[in-house]
Design a protein around this motif. Structure first.
Motif, PDB file in Angstrom:
ATOM      1  N   VAL A  80       3.296   6.017   9.098  1.00 55.69           N
ATOM      2  CA  VAL A  80       2.535   6.022   7.854  1.00 55.69           C
ATOM      3  C   VAL A  80       2.837   4.826   6.956  1.00 55.69           C
ATOM      4  N   ASP A  81       3.724   3.928   7.379  1.00 56.27           N
ATOM      5  CA  ASP A  81       3.985   2.741   6.558  1.00 56.27           C
ATOM      6  C   ASP A  81       4.715   1.701   7.385  1.00 56.27           C
ATOM      7  N   ILE A  85       7.559   1.807  10.833  1.00 54.46           N
ATOM      8  CA  ILE A  85       7.185   1.188  12.101  1.00 54.46           C
ATOM      9  C   ILE A  85       8.121   0.026  12.432  1.00 54.46           C
ATOM     10  N   ASN A  86       8.595  -0.689  11.412  1.00 56.78           N
ATOM     11  CA  ASN A  86       9.527  -1.781  11.672  1.00 56.78           C
ATOM     12  C   ASN A  86      10.892  -1.254  12.097  1.00 56.78           C
ATOM     13  N   LYS A 116       4.092  -5.461  19.076  1.00 53.58           N
ATOM     14  CA  LYS A 116       4.939  -4.265  19.053  1.00 53.58           C
ATOM     15  C   LYS A 116       4.436  -3.205  18.079  1.00 53.58           C
ATOM     16  N   TRP A 117       3.495  -3.545  17.248  1.00 52.98           N
ATOM     17  CA  TRP A 117       2.800  -2.559  16.422  1.00 52.98           C
ATOM     18  C   TRP A 117       1.449  -3.114  16.005  1.00 52.98           C
ATOM     19  N   TYR A 118       0.517  -2.206  15.756  1.00 52.55           N
ATOM     20  CA  TYR A 118      -0.818  -2.559  15.280  1.00 52.55           C
ATOM     21  C   TYR A 118      -1.180  -1.629  14.127  1.00 52.55           C
ATOM     22  N   ALA A 119      -1.731  -2.184  13.072  1.00 55.62           N
ATOM     23  CA  ALA A 119      -2.220  -1.351  11.971  1.00 55.62           C
ATOM     24  C   ALA A 119      -3.472  -0.616  12.404  1.00 55.62           C
ATOM     25  N   LEU A 120      -3.657   0.582  11.860  1.00 56.33           N
ATOM     26  CA  LEU A 120      -4.869   1.360  12.111  1.00 56.33           C
ATOM     27  C   LEU A 120      -5.681   1.575  10.837  1.00 56.33           C
ATOM     28  N   THR A 121      -4.990   1.774   9.717  1.00 57.15           N
ATOM     29  CA  THR A 121      -5.660   1.868   8.420  1.00 57.15           C
ATOM     30  C   THR A 121      -4.813   1.134   7.393  1.00 57.15           C
ATOM     31  N   THR A 122      -5.425   0.806   6.267  1.00 58.41           N
ATOM     32  CA  THR A 122      -4.681   0.195   5.167  1.00 58.41           C
ATOM     33  C   THR A 122      -4.971   0.954   3.875  1.00 58.41           C
ATOM     34  N   ARG A 123      -4.053   0.780   2.921  1.00 58.33           N
ATOM     35  CA  ARG A 123      -4.251   1.362   1.586  1.00 58.33           C
ATOM     36  C   ARG A 123      -3.660   0.406   0.568  1.00 58.33           C
ATOM     37  N   ASN A 252      -0.402  -1.570   2.337  1.00 55.42           N
ATOM     38  CA  ASN A 252       0.477  -1.035   3.358  1.00 55.42           C
ATOM     39  C   ASN A 252      -0.404  -0.456   4.457  1.00 55.42           C
ATOM     40  N   ILE A 253       0.201   0.036   5.509  1.00 53.84           N
ATOM     41  CA  ILE A 253      -0.579   0.440   6.670  1.00 53.84           C
ATOM     42  C   ILE A 253      -0.131   1.788   7.223  1.00 53.84           C
ATOM     43  N   SER A 254      -1.015   2.403   7.996  1.00 57.28           N
ATOM     44  CA  SER A 254      -0.588   3.331   9.031  1.00 57.28           C
ATOM     45  C   SER A 254      -0.719   2.550  10.334  1.00 57.28           C
ATOM     46  N   GLY A 255       0.146   2.831  11.294  1.00 57.03           N
ATOM     47  CA  GLY A 255       0.124   2.014  12.496  1.00 57.03           C
ATOM     48  C   GLY A 255       0.517   2.775  13.743  1.00 57.03           C
TER      49      GLY A 255
END
Length: 337
Positions: A80-81, A85-86, A116-123, A252-255
Motif C-alpha cells: 500500500v505504499d 515495497i522497498n 523489482k516493483w511496479y506501481a499499480l495506483t497512485t494517490r 505515493n503508490i500501491s504496488g
C-alpha cells in the motif's frame, strides 16, 4: 467468488498456509484489504482462468517471507505504499521482472529500475483546508506548512507513519537534509495537537475546529465523500494539491512485486501484466478512489471531478532510498512528542 482469502489478520498468517505450486493458480500476500482486490482478481480469473489465493495482513509479510525462505508459497506481494515495497527490496525478498507490457504501461518513475516493483495506483499527499477559516489560495505548497502563520493550526498523524515518511523523503530529495530538518521543525512548531490518529481523523479535527489545515492522502477524502455518514465532515474542507504550479504534488503508490521464491512465476507475471492493463487499472483505481498508474487510463468518478493532478515526477525509488534519513529527521526534531 474465485478469489480465495487465506487469512484476514497478521496473527492468522501462520495458521492458514497456502499450497505452493499448483496448475492455474497464483498466490498473493497482500497489505491491501481483500474487498479492494476481489473485483480485480475475479476479472483476472475471468480472462485467464488462473485462480487466485490471497493472504491479507496489516503487517509482518516481509518477516513471513524471510521465515519461509525458498519454500514460501507466495508468488507476489501487493503493498500500500513505497516504504513497505522497498522493505522487500532491501531484504532481498523480491525478484526483477523484465516485461515489455509492464514497461509500456507503467512510467519509469513509478517502477523499480530493475523491475523489482511496479506501481499499480497512485494517490496524492494533499493539504486539507477548512472552508470557513482558510481562504482559497492561502496555502499552495508543502513548504508553507512551516510558515509561522499556521502556528497552532495544523493537525497530522504520526510523523513516522509511512505516508509522512515518504513525503519527508521527497522533501529531502528536493531540498537536502539540512533544509528539510528546518522545515520539519517549523511544521512541528505549528501543530495544534500531538500527532495522532489517521488521515480521516485529521479531517474530523478540522470539522470540529481543533485545527485549520492537515495533511492526508487523497483517497481518504474520496472514500469519506462516498460514505453518507462521513460526507458532511469531508465537505467542510477544501482540497489543496500542493506545489501543483511548480514541481508537482507528492504521490505515493500501491504496488506489486514478484517474490524470489515464486512457485508459479509465469502465472504471477501474467497477473502483474494484467494489473497494469487499462481494464484492471480502471477497476483498481475506482475501488479506492485513486489514480491509475497507467497514464493511458483517465481517472473516473469523484477523482475525475477533482481535475487533473500534476504529480511530482521524482522517482519513487529515490524517495524510498531517503527513507532512513527521513526517519532520523523525525526522531531528531522529536516530531511526535
Amino acid at each position: 467468488m474465485r478469489m480465495k482469502l487465506a487469512a484476514t489478520a497478521a496473527m492468522a498468517l501462520a495458521a492458514m498456509p497456502l499450497s505452493a505450486s499448483a496448475d492455474g493458480e497464483v498466490n498473493i500476500y497482500s497489505y491491501r484489504q481483500a474487498y479492494l482486490l476481489e473485483p480485480l482478481l475475479n476479472a483476472f480469473t475471468e480472462e485467464t482462468g488462473i485462480e487466485t489465493n490471497v493472504v491479507f495482513a496489516k503487517q509482518g509479510l516481509a518477516e513471513r517471507l524471510e521465515r519461509e525462505g525458498r519454500n514460501s508459497p507466495a508468488d507476489v506481494v501487493m503493498t500500500v505504499d513505497i516504504s513497505r515495497i522497498n522493505e522487500l527490496v532491501e531484504r532481498d525478498l523480491v525478484a526483477g521482472v523484465e516485461s515489455d507490457t509492464l514497461s509500456h504501461n507503467i512510467p519509469e518513475n513509478l517502477r523499480h529500475p530493475e523491475g523489482k516493483w511496479y506501481a499499480l495506483t497512485t494517490r496524492g499527499r494533499l493539504i486539507f483546508a477548512s472552508k470557513d477559516r482558510v481562504k482559497e489560495g492561502e496555502i499552495t505548497t508543502y513548504e508553507e506548512l512551516a510558515d509561522k502563520k499556521w502556528e497552532d493550526r495544523i493537525c497530522t498523524r504520526s510523523g513516522k507513519h509511512p505516508y509522512n515518511i515518504a513525503l519527508i523523503s521527497s522533501m529531502i530529495a528536493h531540498h537536502g537534509e539540512a533544509e528539510t530538518e528546518k522545515w520539519l521543525k517549523g511544521v512541528k512548531n505549528n501543530l495544534a495537537r500531538k500527532p495522532q490518529g489517521g488521515d480521516r481523523d485529521q479531517i474530523k479535527a478540522i470539522a470540529e475546529g481543533e485545527c485549520d489545515i492537515s495533511i492526508g492522502n487523497s483517497y481518504y477524502y474520496g472514500n469519506m465523500l462516498k460514505d453518507e455518514n462521513q460526507r458532511p465532515i469531508a465537505e467542510q474542507v477544501n482540497l489543496v494539491f500542493p506545489n501543483a504550479e511548480d514541481r508537482g504534488t507528492h504521490v505515493n503508490i500501491s504496488g506489486i512485486s514478484l517474490t524470489k521464491s515464486a512457485p508459479n512465476k509465469d502465472n504471477a507475471i501474467k497477473l502483474m501484466e494484467f494489473l497494469s492493463s487499462p481494464e484492471a487499472q480502471r477497476i483498481y483505481a475506482e475501488a479506492n478512489t485513486e489514480y491509475p498508474a497507467n497514464p493511458e487510463v483517465e481517472p473516473t468518478g469523484i477523482v475525475a471531478e477533482w481535475g487533473d493532478i500534476n504529480p511530482d515526477d521524482l522517482s519513487l525509488q529515490e524517495i524510498a532510498e531517503n527513507r532512513n534519513a527521513a526517519v532520523k529527521l523525525v526522531d531528531r526534531v522529536d516530531y511526535d512528542s
